[in-house]
Write a protein that holds these residues in place. Structure first.
Motif, PDB file in Angstrom:
ATOM      1  N   TYR A 141       0.648  -1.265   0.723  1.00 46.97           N
ATOM      2  CA  TYR A 141       0.012   0.002  -0.459  1.00 46.97           C
ATOM      3  C   TYR A 141       0.999   1.631   0.015  1.00 46.97           C
ATOM      4  O   TYR A 141       0.470   2.487  -0.619  1.00 46.97           O
ATOM      5  N   THR A 142       1.949   1.238   0.579  1.00 47.98           N
ATOM      6  CA  THR A 142       3.002   2.013   0.371  1.00 47.98           C
ATOM      7  C   THR A 142       3.328   2.746  -0.163  1.00 47.98           C
ATOM      8  O   THR A 142       3.499   3.758  -0.742  1.00 47.98           O
ATOM      9  N   ASP A 143       3.862   1.459  -0.760  1.00 46.23           N
ATOM     10  CA  ASP A 143       4.404   1.601  -1.985  1.00 46.23           C
ATOM     11  C   ASP A 143       3.696   2.039  -3.812  1.00 46.23           C
ATOM     12  O   ASP A 143       4.222   2.861  -4.512  1.00 46.23           O
ATOM     13  N   LYS A 144       2.645   1.687  -3.124  1.00 48.66           N
ATOM     14  CA  LYS A 144       1.315   2.299  -4.446  1.00 48.66           C
ATOM     15  C   LYS A 144       0.430   4.137  -4.477  1.00 48.66           C
ATOM     16  O   LYS A 144       0.909   4.856  -5.283  1.00 48.66           O
ATOM     17  N   ILE A 145       1.267   3.953  -2.643  1.00 47.55           N
ATOM     18  CA  ILE A 145       0.554   5.588  -2.730  1.00 47.55           C
ATOM     19  C   ILE A 145       1.346   6.859  -3.331  1.00 47.55           C
ATOM     20  O   ILE A 145       1.088   7.510  -3.756  1.00 47.55           O
ATOM     21  N   GLU A 146       2.967   5.899  -3.031  1.00 48.01           N
ATOM     22  CA  GLU A 146       4.346   6.973  -3.538  1.00 48.01           C
ATOM     23  C   GLU A 146       3.742   6.768  -5.085  1.00 48.01           C
ATOM     24  O   GLU A 146       4.039   7.896  -5.591  1.00 48.01           O
ATOM     25  N   TYR A 147       3.560   6.008  -5.480  1.00 49.90           N
ATOM     26  CA  TYR A 147       3.264   5.325  -7.124  1.00 49.90           C
ATOM     27  C   TYR A 147       2.495   6.513  -7.839  1.00 49.90           C
ATOM     28  O   TYR A 147       2.979   7.330  -8.940  1.00 49.90           O
ATOM     29  N   TYR A 148       1.317   6.779  -7.220  1.00 42.15           N
ATOM     30  CA  TYR A 148       0.680   7.321  -7.407  1.00 42.15           C
ATOM     31  C   TYR A 148       0.004   8.566  -7.514  1.00 42.15           C
ATOM     32  O   TYR A 148       0.167   9.741  -8.299  1.00 42.15           O
TER      33      TYR A 148
END
Ligand SMILES: [Zn+2]
Length: 128
Positions: free
Chosen positions: A113-120
């Motif tokens: 989730y943390t990675d995806k938040i950064e990604y978006y």
């Protein structure tokens, strides 16, 4: 020490970033009727609903598009037209792609989730 965030909190946070990205990508134009709206009048609507899809479809860029309140809520996603427009935009393969993703049982870790938040966050920056 910082408290560890919960999956629920991160999911909410990711949705905030992801759905803002989706609406910006789609220029706040409803995927199923073409109406343009901002604020609470424009949602990010799923083709396969959140309740059925699992996390992979919940946050899938081809399963989520800008959608006006009327189509998303009153017409429950306006799914016949949604499907027509999915095929128009992505081709017939989209039907199998979504079908496969539906069968996927996946659980994301806090790190996912943390990675995806950064990604978006980055993806949105690139758009604006
Ligand atoms: Zn609409």
């Amino acid at each position: 020490m910082k408290k560890k965030p919960t999956v629920g909190k991160l999911k909410k946070k990711l949705w905030k970033h992801f759905s803002l990205y989706i609406r910006t990508r789609d220029k706040y134009t409803c995927f199923t009727c073409g109406k343009v709206a901002h604020g609470s009048g424009m949602h990010s609507g799923h083709y396969i609903p959140k309740s059925v899809g699992g996390v992979a479809l919940y946050f899938h860029e081809k399963n989520v598009h800008a959608q006006c309140y009327h189509c998303n809520i009153n017409l429950s996603g306006n799914s016949d037209i949604y499907l027509q427009n999915l095929v128009k935009r992505y081709g017939e393969e989209i039907i199998d792609e979504i079908r496969l993703l539906r069968q996927e049982i996946n659980k994301w870790s806090l790190q996912d989730y943390t990675d995806k938040i950064e990604y978006y966050e980055e993806k949105l920056k690139a758009l604006t």
